[in-house]
Design an enzyme around this catalytic site. Structure first.
Site, short mmCIF file in Angstrom:
data_model
loop_
_atom_site.label_atom_id
_atom_site.label_comp_id
_atom_site.label_asym_id
_atom_site.label_seq_id
_atom_site.Cartn_x
_atom_site.Cartn_y
_atom_site.Cartn_z
N GLU A 105 -5.63 11.68 57.62
CA GLU A 105 -4.60 10.92 56.90
C GLU A 105 -3.23 11.29 57.45
OE1 GLU A 105 -3.17 10.60 52.25
OE2 GLU A 105 -5.30 10.82 52.68
N ASP A 107 0.73 10.59 56.22
CA ASP A 107 1.38 10.12 54.99
C ASP A 107 2.89 10.00 55.06
OD1 ASP A 107 -0.97 10.12 53.55
OD2 ASP A 107 -0.65 12.05 52.62
N GLU A 109 5.26 9.33 51.70
CA GLU A 109 5.32 9.07 50.26
C GLU A 109 6.77 9.18 49.82
OE1 GLU A 109 1.22 10.18 48.08
OE2 GLU A 109 2.46 11.90 48.58
N HIS A 122 8.36 12.39 51.35
CA HIS A 122 7.33 13.41 51.47
C HIS A 122 6.39 13.01 52.61
CE1 HIS A 122 4.22 16.19 49.64
NE2 HIS A 122 3.40 15.32 50.21
N GLU A 134 2.88 19.77 54.30
CA GLU A 134 3.96 18.96 53.77
C GLU A 134 5.31 19.33 54.38
OE1 GLU A 134 1.95 20.86 51.91
OE2 GLU A 134 0.90 19.61 50.43
N TRP A 199 4.02 14.76 38.20
CA TRP A 199 4.44 15.69 39.26
C TRP A 199 5.57 15.15 40.16
CZ3 TRP A 199 4.18 14.14 44.38
CH2 TRP A 199 3.39 13.02 44.67
N GLY A 203 8.91 18.07 39.62
CA GLY A 203 7.68 18.72 39.21
C GLY A 203 7.08 18.18 37.92
#
Length: 294
Positions: A105, A107, A109, A122, A134, A199, A203
């Site tokens: 994957e 990503d 985001e 992200h 990340e 989240w 957070g």
């Protein structure tokens, strides 16, 4: 896997960003032809004869779509205009992924925030089901005011994430050092808009304000200059383009690297990176991942 066929490009127009040393596609793909809406019960809409796609999110459901084709390496571009206003709790995901417990994957985001606070971009890379790579960034513009181009360059040597032609992250193939790299599993393009207020924003401290629903993200100018895999056949294995010169140009991304644009990436990372797993020693008490120490 038996590979064979021609190299596919949906390009009809290319704009070269000479100042950045990176080829940026500015091409109107067709969402009717290239994508399927996969969920959302009418909340995803393809408009303008396939030139525009919108995803929406309300309290009942989000929405999403995926590419009809699977790719094994390519240069993927999508222009996106993100949810405006108070987008706290929402996530707009745009990524490449294979399937299964050992999936690969790549990503993007976009984590929403309160009005006036910046989005968080992200990024992550999974290989053989393992992620935890990340890196997060603020953007140097308002991603809700207009469309911006988010690109993934994926070739056998590296993965480069770019925004409007500016590279923000590179993940190199370090298999020779024991680091797995996505190279064998074909991936589709996916995107979704969904509620992640447990989240996504601070957070999970800031929840989605449903009085602002429906939330909407918009997509246009998709381009895939890529190797398409279909029934075990890879369209880049054998070139059948009109001339060898055209073929070399279409597949330049297969060996593309950062060159002089590495300075631009360093500028972004110095000014706008807010999290980097490669520097998070507390998260990895047994030692940082191998790629972080090379």
């Amino acid at each position: 896997m038996n590979m064979g066929s021609h190299c596919l490009s949906t390009m009809s127009l290319i704009v070269t960003a000479l100042s950045l040393g990176i080829l940026v596609a500015a091409v109107a793909g067709n969402f009717n032809r290239d994508f399927d809406v996969t969920w959302g019960d009418g909340r995803a809409k393809i408009l303008n004869n396939g030139g525009l796609l919108t995803l929406s999110l309300d309290k009942a459901s989000g929405s999403g779509f995926q590419s009809k084709s699977e790719y094994l390496f390519g240069k993927i571009d999508m222009q996106i205009k993100l949810v405006a206003g108070n987008s706290a709790g929402t996530v707009t995901a745009y990524y490449l992924s294979s399937q299964g417990p050992t999936h690969d994957e790549i990503d993007f985001e976009f984590l929403g925030n309160l009005s006036g606070d910046p989005y968080i971009l992200h990024t992550n890379v999974f290989s053989q089901g393992k992620g935890n790579r990340e890196q997060q960034f603020y953007l140097w513009f308002d991603p809700t005011a207009d469309f911006h181009t988010y690109s993934i360059l994926w070739n056998p040597q590296r993965i480069i994430f770019s925004v409007d032609g500016t590279p923000i992250r590179e993940f190199k193939n370090l298999e020779s050092r024991g680091v797995s790299f996505p190279k064998n599993q074909p991936m589709r393009i996916y995107s979704s808009l969904w509620n992640a207020d447990d989240w996504a924003t601070r957070g999970g401290l800031v929840k989605t304000d449903w009085s602002h629903a429906p939330f909407t993200a918009s997509y246009r100018n998709f381009n895939a200059n890529a190797c398409v895999v279909s029934s075990g056949s890879n369209s880049c294995s054998t070139a059948r383009t009109a001339t060898s010169a055209n073929n070399n140009n279409n597949k330049a991304w297969l060996s593309q690297e950062l060159d002089t644009s590495i300075e631009r990436m360093r500028w972004v990372q110095k000014k706008y990176m807010i999290y980097n797993y490669r520097a998070d020693a507390k998260r990895f008490p047994q030692g940082l991942p191998t790629e972080c120490t090379i």
